[in-house]
Design an enzyme around this catalytic site. Sequence first.
Site, PDB file in Angstrom:
ATOM      1  N   ARG A  74      22.884  -9.147   4.431  1.00  0.00           N
ATOM      2  CA  ARG A  74      23.830  -9.380   3.328  1.00  0.00           C
ATOM      3  C   ARG A  74      23.677  -8.299   2.271  1.00  0.00           C
ATOM      4  NH1 ARG A  74      21.710 -14.336   4.601  1.00  0.00           N
ATOM      5  NH2 ARG A  74      23.177 -15.919   5.377  1.00  0.00           N
ATOM      6  N   LYS A 105       2.906  -9.028  10.007  1.00  0.00           N
ATOM      7  CA  LYS A 105       2.412 -10.253  10.634  1.00  0.00           C
ATOM      8  C   LYS A 105       3.274 -11.436  10.175  1.00  0.00           C
ATOM      9  CE  LYS A 105       0.319 -12.222   6.884  1.00  0.00           C
ATOM     10  NZ  LYS A 105       0.557 -13.578   6.380  1.00  0.00           N
ATOM     11  N   HIS A 141      -2.288  -6.333   5.489  1.00  0.00           N
ATOM     12  CA  HIS A 141      -2.593  -5.656   4.224  1.00  0.00           C
ATOM     13  C   HIS A 141      -4.036  -5.876   3.772  1.00  0.00           C
ATOM     14  CE1 HIS A 141      -1.653  -9.618   2.374  1.00  0.00           C
ATOM     15  NE2 HIS A 141      -2.437  -9.200   1.404  1.00  0.00           N
ATOM     16  N   LYS A 197      -7.326  -3.043   1.701  1.00  0.00           N
ATOM     17  CA  LYS A 197      -8.051  -3.280   0.446  1.00  0.00           C
ATOM     18  C   LYS A 197      -9.324  -2.446   0.397  1.00  0.00           C
ATOM     19  CE  LYS A 197      -6.341  -7.985  -0.298  1.00  0.00           C
ATOM     20  NZ  LYS A 197      -5.728  -7.686  -1.606  1.00  0.00           N
ATOM     21  N   GLU A 199      -6.436 -20.227  -2.146  1.00  0.00           N
ATOM     22  CA  GLU A 199      -5.344 -19.781  -3.001  1.00  0.00           C
ATOM     23  C   GLU A 199      -4.936 -20.908  -3.932  1.00  0.00           C
ATOM     24  OE1 GLU A 199      -2.372 -16.955  -0.959  1.00  0.00           O
ATOM     25  OE2 GLU A 199      -2.930 -18.359   0.628  1.00  0.00           O
ATOM     26  N   ASP A 210      -0.411 -18.029   9.712  1.00  0.00           N
ATOM     27  CA  ASP A 210      -0.153 -17.146   8.583  1.00  0.00           C
ATOM     28  C   ASP A 210      -1.401 -16.384   8.152  1.00  0.00           C
ATOM     29  OD1 ASP A 210       1.295 -16.001   6.406  1.00  0.00           O
ATOM     30  OD2 ASP A 210       0.494 -17.532   5.059  1.00  0.00           O
ATOM     31  N   HIS A 219      -5.444 -12.226   8.710  1.00  0.00           N
ATOM     32  CA  HIS A 219      -6.346 -11.779   7.649  1.00  0.00           C
ATOM     33  C   HIS A 219      -7.800 -12.164   7.891  1.00  0.00           C
ATOM     34  CE1 HIS A 219      -2.703 -10.788   5.695  1.00  0.00           C
ATOM     35  NE2 HIS A 219      -2.492 -11.940   5.085  1.00  0.00           N
ATOM     36  N   LYS A 266      -3.652 -23.404   0.608  1.00  0.00           N
ATOM     37  CA  LYS A 266      -2.792 -23.351  -0.571  1.00  0.00           C
ATOM     38  C   LYS A 266      -3.180 -24.465  -1.558  1.00  0.00           C
ATOM     39  CE  LYS A 266       0.181 -20.159   0.928  1.00  0.00           C
ATOM     40  NZ  LYS A 266       0.357 -18.867   0.252  1.00  0.00           N
TER      41      LYS A 266
END
Length: 485
Positions: free
Chosen positions: A49, A154, A184, A188, A222, A241, A246, A332
């Site tokens: 879009r 990922k 990512h 680090k 987190e 996830d 990670h 989370k």
Amino acid sequence: MTPDLPPHVLVLFGATGDLASRKLFPGLYRLAAAGRLPRHLAVIGSGRRSPGTEEEFRNQVRSALTEFVKDVDESVAGPLVERITFVTSSADDGTALAEAVRDAEDRLLEEAGCLLSDVRRLLYLSVPPSAVQGMVQMLAKVDLVDRSRLVAEKPFGTDFATARALDVVLRNAFEEAQIFRIDHFLGKEAVQNILALRFANGLFEPAWNRHTIESVQIDVPEKLTVEGRGSFYEGTGCLRDMVTTHLCQLLGFVALEDPHAYRESALRAAKAAVFAAVRPLDPDRVVFGQYDGYRDEPDVAPDSDVETLVAIEMWIDNDRWRDVPFYLRTGKAMAEGRRTITVRFSDPRHRWLKPADQGMPAPNELVIELADQPRIAIDVRAKRPGPDMDIVEGVFRLDLVCDVPDSDPLEAYERLLLDVMRGDRTLFISSHEVERLWEICQPVLDRRPAPLSYPQGSWGPQAAIDLPLGGWRLGNHPPDRSLTS
């Protein structure tokens, strides 16, 4: 700008998405501010879009820079944003995109005075796994594969079978050397510093084994909820996830043998050897949790059984790590947002040296905080000044940012974007790693634990808290034994 990098056309699929706003455009800005981008560069955002006119899209990019960079230097942002355009594309139709790429290449040829063969294409797929196959096939159909490097985000599939099928799709269009599977966390500075800490210091490597280490924790709680990403989480969950990507990659860095060189082939071989020795997960030693209120999030099913927290016990069956448990936890809506690796050492059992309070001594721990400003602390014991042989606890601390004032650290996405432009795949993931990690996790996908509820702002369900013998470093120990955020 960086004179040794060739001209680049960067095509960013998912350019109006969250990752582009939070990380990719700010990363490009910071690279530009540091003079690390190619001198001749065009950036083409793309998606199904249109965000409106070209100027409206550029305003969106400016808004992202204002929000996530804060202090924006217009002398840097202005020229960068002027090089950014948007073209709609989809798996069904990439004609306009291909034309825009070739127009951009013509402009770069005129600017740089170079050959077409010198111009690189960087294709960044910030799209869901389900969209990758169609987009890759479209790129091949419109002849955008030559001179290209493809960045894949990922998760790499959703299980072993889909990961293997995805790899076939990628390899049908691109050579393996063109594919950059990005995680990512590996970009680090603090993660890369694990290698320096271990192999550049005689203090640590001789003790980095089952004879002196009792357990290892890799803990990434987190504070954030799924924050409007309910649809993504419903299709993915915390295990896919975070754990298969990670946390397992962190485990690879902590546990690998000496790679003998800092280059792609050496580092990948060392990680592959670790993952080959990891025992497939036992679902009975895995805890799933779901925070209270998750089912009220937008795009989440009212009866969802998707996990928002995972705690795992893992074992590595090799000579270095046999019988040493590795505990991985992430979730989370937890009490803190941290990225902490804790190496817990065995008690030397010299009982005549007891703490002053005569209680059981806490084990020595090496604690690595993988924050933007990385810190390392080591719990030690020493004699209390005075007439008696009383033992007290102390902490050695190493603040890498303050101790290296002239350092120039890169944020993870900045580092990895720069590595793609350089063609350096050292900190990217191989297809063999991806498939092996899915093999390790497949028993849990086949026999999923029922998620246990936990309050927002807590450390998760009690079963997860109780998983490691001796408790977690974060949440179980008194506050004065933890590094502050």
